[in-house]
Design a protein around this motif. Structure first.
Motif, mmCIF file in Angstrom:
data_model
loop_
_atom_site.group_PDB
_atom_site.id
_atom_site.type_symbol
_atom_site.label_atom_id
_atom_site.label_comp_id
_atom_site.label_asym_id
_atom_site.label_seq_id
_atom_site.Cartn_x
_atom_site.Cartn_y
_atom_site.Cartn_z
ATOM 1 N N LEU A 512 -15.961 48.107 -28.816
ATOM 2 C CA LEU A 512 -14.365 48.444 -28.808
ATOM 3 C C LEU A 512 -14.054 49.201 -29.993
ATOM 4 O O LEU A 512 -13.284 50.220 -29.938
ATOM 5 C CB LEU A 512 -13.639 47.274 -28.661
ATOM 6 N N ALA A 513 -14.656 48.612 -31.387
ATOM 7 C CA ALA A 513 -14.096 49.438 -32.312
ATOM 8 C C ALA A 513 -14.938 50.850 -32.498
ATOM 9 O O ALA A 513 -14.186 51.818 -32.922
ATOM 10 C CB ALA A 513 -14.799 48.203 -33.637
ATOM 11 N N ARG A 514 -16.025 51.162 -32.045
ATOM 12 C CA ARG A 514 -16.452 52.409 -31.901
ATOM 13 C C ARG A 514 -15.787 53.237 -31.110
ATOM 14 O O ARG A 514 -15.383 54.479 -31.231
ATOM 15 C CB ARG A 514 -18.018 52.185 -31.405
ATOM 16 N N ASN A 515 -15.274 52.841 -29.870
ATOM 17 C CA ASN A 515 -14.506 53.634 -28.904
ATOM 18 C C ASN A 515 -13.241 54.006 -29.543
ATOM 19 O O ASN A 515 -12.620 55.105 -29.492
ATOM 20 C CB ASN A 515 -14.192 52.908 -27.676
ATOM 21 N N HIS A 517 -12.799 54.160 -33.050
ATOM 22 C CA HIS A 517 -12.943 55.352 -33.814
ATOM 23 C C HIS A 517 -13.181 56.667 -33.332
ATOM 24 O O HIS A 517 -12.639 57.734 -33.713
ATOM 25 C CB HIS A 517 -14.419 54.795 -34.602
ATOM 26 N N ILE A 518 -13.930 56.675 -31.941
ATOM 27 C CA ILE A 518 -14.082 58.099 -31.378
ATOM 28 C C ILE A 518 -12.565 58.496 -31.001
ATOM 29 O O ILE A 518 -12.363 59.905 -31.159
ATOM 30 C CB ILE A 518 -15.205 58.009 -30.225
ATOM 31 N N ASP A 519 -11.978 57.844 -30.662
ATOM 32 C CA ASP A 519 -10.253 58.291 -30.125
ATOM 33 C C ASP A 519 -9.837 58.804 -31.343
ATOM 34 O O ASP A 519 -9.127 59.739 -31.400
ATOM 35 C CB ASP A 519 -9.773 57.143 -29.629
ATOM 36 N N ALA A 520 -9.927 58.079 -32.552
ATOM 37 C CA ALA A 520 -9.202 58.361 -33.685
ATOM 38 C C ALA A 520 -9.768 59.844 -34.214
ATOM 39 O O ALA A 520 -9.004 60.421 -34.832
ATOM 40 C CB ALA A 520 -9.308 57.230 -34.806
ATOM 41 N N LEU A 533 -9.395 73.210 -31.392
ATOM 42 C CA LEU A 533 -10.844 72.598 -31.179
ATOM 43 C C LEU A 533 -11.125 71.161 -30.734
ATOM 44 O O LEU A 533 -10.039 70.546 -30.504
ATOM 45 C CB LEU A 533 -11.414 72.660 -32.649
ATOM 46 N N GLY A 534 -12.002 71.317 -29.836
ATOM 47 C CA GLY A 534 -12.385 69.843 -29.099
ATOM 48 C C GLY A 534 -13.324 69.066 -29.825
ATOM 49 O O GLY A 534 -13.829 69.583 -30.539
ATOM 50 N N TYR A 535 -13.641 67.852 -29.510
ATOM 51 C CA TYR A 535 -14.563 67.124 -30.263
ATOM 52 C C TYR A 535 -15.269 65.999 -29.104
ATOM 53 O O TYR A 535 -14.745 65.500 -28.258
ATOM 54 C CB TYR A 535 -13.549 65.923 -30.946
ATOM 55 N N ILE A 536 -16.593 66.114 -29.319
ATOM 56 C CA ILE A 536 -17.645 65.160 -28.410
ATOM 57 C C ILE A 536 -18.343 64.541 -29.492
ATOM 58 O O ILE A 536 -19.137 64.914 -30.343
ATOM 59 C CB ILE A 536 -18.291 66.217 -27.595
#
Length: 732
Positions: A512-515, A517-520, A533-536
């Motif tokens: 959950l923390a990783r998800n 962080h990715i959203d942030a 720009l986009g982010y993957i």
């Protein structure tokens, strides 16, 4: 002191051929009874004769039919044919990898599987006298393996993957006359049956009908010329016939005694043996609920095989085992010595670097073998093997015993207890009683309405126990996961309330923390770039992640000028080439529908593609296949790389059994840069811009690597070439 393996009875049953391996050297030997009249189980006085010396490094053996010849393999991938006593050897195959061979019933041919340097296995046939070069009968860019001769020697079958991920059975009529017979046979048989039933032919004898049909099929001509006939290898790979076995991954092929049916098993369901007619369009049917390793089928259709670890026969759907008991004694020190040597020589013969990290491998054996023999537990033995592996200074290695020894008694708990997670992070500078919440992980138990806790609040009690300044968190939160935790929480205004919360595991909390962080990070890229720009984020180089990546190319790339691709902390996998196919697809044309804009038909591309600029983020925790991806982006000039050098741990690895002792990870294939030829092992991918995130910055929401990547990509996206203006045809 040795390990005997690969045992074969001679054709007359009077001797046994085997490989004698002392862990350093191996020999091919023949064992005979000094009293021929005894049964083997009675014999105690045996004679052993060396057939192939250790200097040749024999690795395996297969006796030929009728006892006239034998085949054996030598390191690394040589296939030999010789007389049974080892005299007059002829090398048929020389390769880097050991071929798997099968004799033809008449002993004149050998079929074998061999991989090329691209690790593509094919099926070959070669004369046992070496009078002609091998013939590749499969010749396909995907997997082909497990050849099996029909008892009459006129057909051969194998397993192949020629259609995406579907494994099927393929067979070949080696005589062209048989191929014609196979093609016309069903039509002629239907004609014969129709004529038998037709009243118009009642006056004609069956013999006359049979004679006419045989004349049409050329059967008499075949009988006359059969002795002179030989295998027809013209366009042989184009004459393969496919037997589809949808839903089954076939294995362990063996022909029925009539050379018309094939028996096989399934790798996915190992408890069933199937049978199928050797003709195109045939459907497999279940023969019996049994499994094993086939040896042969006799003229009455009885299958002899090893089933459930013992000899058995299968006939009429009934499996009859013949169990036996053997009492053995094992000297523990010799067993440990042999297991250690087996791990040592496996690395000696198969480790990808032929120089073995410039170590004298014999000295390494002498250094660690005495310690391995004295190991008093499996844990100590594993550690000593690992120390030996450490001499190679390489990644992707390890050894683990299959069982713990000596076995220790441990109580079996009625339930599992673990340290649970509430979904909160705490302020470590808080010195008073209680735990002060600094952060709540989104979508965690503490973020739910029914059990919500806010940053800045203090948890003062757990299950009625007051939390002191030095209360150990792991003890207070160690419990059954299914049990709720009762908290007393004080808000910023000093008001206390009771909170009942259902905890989660630490793994779930990390996910959950990783998800979050990715959203942030995605939000940060959007903010820093002004939405351009986009982010993957690619967490692992695995197929499920690639499917997400392909989806994100559309989701995150829509309307964007560039993409930030983040492989930091990516542990590897295998999907680099799939990602590159999506990111490096050549643009040879574009399309415009009536009243539409520039594009390209989605149904014509392999994957979703991205042709605009990219930038890649990597770090010291980018490992294995994530490093190959980073190297590739740089070598192909597809984009810039920002971050720090990757781990430098790039080897293809597999696993192999070490006797019955354990499993060894075996790095067998090296990866080298196409730009300068450097080994990627110990040579991580180097960024164009080396930037370190300082300790504590990421947890505070500051990512200098990301900031640099966004600034560079914004500049690169301005230079991105555009497509030419379409020029419609001009009528003449």
């Amino acid at each position: 002191f040795a390990h005997e393996k690969d045992l074969w009875f001679s054709h007359d049953g009077k001797s046994i051929l085997y490989i004698h391996d002392d862990g350093i050297n191996s020999e091919l030997r023949r064992m005979e009874k000094t009293k021929p009249g005894q049964f083997w189980w009675q014999a105690t006085d045996l004679k052993h004769t060396t057939i192939v010396k250790a200097s040749k490094r024999p690795t395996g053996i297969i006796p030929g039919p009728k006892g006239k010849k034998i085949t054996y393999t030598t390191y690394p991938g040589n296939l030999w044919v010789s007389n049974p006593d080892g005299s007059e050897p002829v090398r048929l195959v020389e390769s880097w990898q050991e071929p798997t061979a099968k004799w033809s019933p008449n002993g004149k041919w050998i079929a074998y599987t061999l991989q090329n340097n691209n690790f593509n296995p094919d099926i070959f046939i070669i004369r046992t006298d070496g009078s002609m070069p091998p013939v590749n009968i499969s010749r396909h860019p995907d997997l082909d393996f497990s050849p099996a001769w029909s008892p009459d020697g006129r057909r051969i079958a194998f397993i192949g993957r020629h259609h995406k991920e579907q494994y099927d059975i393929f067979y070949l009529d080696l005589y062209k006359s048989d191929e014609i017979k196979d093609t016309n046979g069903e039509t002629l048989e239907r004609a014969r049956k129709a004529m038998d039933k037709d009243p118009a032919y009642k006056g004609i004898t069956k013999k006359k009908v049979k004679k006419v049909l045989e004349k049409l099929s050329g059967k008499n001509k075949q009988k006359k010329s059969e002795k002179e006939e030989t295998f027809d290898f013209s366009n042989v790979h184009q004459r393969l016939r496919r037997i589809e076995v949808k839903g089954i991954t076939p294995s362990k092929l063996i022909w029925n005694n009539d050379s018309k049916k094939i028996l096989f098993q399934s790798r996915s369901n190992k408890k069933i043996i199937y049978t199928v007619d050797a003709k195109s369009g045939a459907k497999p049917s279940k023969l019996a609920e049994a499994s094993g390793t086939p040896i042969k089928i006799d003229t009455k259709g009885k299958l002899y095989w090893i089933s459930k670890g013992v000899p058995a026969t299968l006939q009429g759907g009934k499996n009859t085992p013949y169990p036996f008991t053997v009492y053995t004694e094992r000297k523990l020190s010799d067993w440990k010595r042999m297991a250690f040597r087996n791990a040592w020589n496996t690395m000696r013969d198969s480790f990808y670097d032929p120089k073995l990290n410039n170590r004298n491998w014999t000295d390494v054996l002498e250094k660690y073998e005495p310690m391995a023999m004295q190991a008093n537990t499996s844990m100590v033995f594993d550690r000593i093997v690992s120390m030996m592996l450490g001499e190679l200074n390489a990644s992707h290695m390890g050894f683990r015993s299959v069982r713990q020894w000596p076995s220790s008694w441990q109580p079996t708990p009625k339930w599992k207890e673990e340290t649970v997670h509430l979904g909160t992070r705490f302020d470590h500078t808080h010195a008073d009683k209680g735990w002060k919440v600094s952060e709540v992980i989104p979508d965690s138990p503490a973020d739910r309405d029914i059990s919500k806790i806010l940053p800045g609040e203090i948890i003062t009690h757990i299950n009625g126990t007051e939390i002191l300044s030095d209360s150990p968190r792991n003890e207070l939160l160690h419990r059954r996961l299914s049990e709720p935790v009762h908290l007393k929480v004080t808000d910023k205004d000093g008001r206390a309330r009771a909170v009942k919360i259902q905890p989660i595991t630490y793994k779930a909390a990390r996910d959950l923390a990783r998800n979050a962080h990715i959203d942030a990070t995605e939000h940060a890229v959007n903010k820093l770039s002004g939405g351009k720009l986009g982010y993957i984020h690619v967490a692992r180089m695995m197929w499920d992640e690639f499917e997400k990546f392909e989806h994100h190319l559309y989701e995150q790339g829509a309307g964007k000028d560039g993409l930030v691709i983040d492989v930091r902390d990516n542990g590897g996998g295998f999907t680099t080439d799939h990602l590159l196919t999506a990111l490096c697809q050549p643009r040879h044309a574009f399309t415009i529908p009536r009243n539409g804009g520039i594009g390209y038909p989605q149904d014509r591309i392999v994957y979703a593609t991205w042709n605009k600029p990219i930038i890649v983020l990597c770090n010291q925790n980018s490992f294995s296949n994530a490093e190959i991806f980073s190297h590739a982006i740089r070598n192909l000039n597809r984009g810039k790389i920002v971050g720090v050098a990757t781990a430098g741990g790039v080897i293809s690895t597999g696993s192999t059994a070490i006797l019955d002792a354990g499993t060894l990870r075996l790095p067998f294939r090296g990866w080298f840069s196409s730009s300068d030829g450097k080994d990627m092992e110990l040579n991580g991918a180097q960024p164009h811009y080396t930037i370190w995130n300082k300790p504590g910055e990421l947890s505070r929401g500051k990512d200098v690597q990301l900031e640099k990547a966004v600034s560079i990509l914004l500049e690169d996206s301005k230079k991105s070439p555009s497509l030419p203006k379409p020029k419609y045809r001009v009528s003449k």
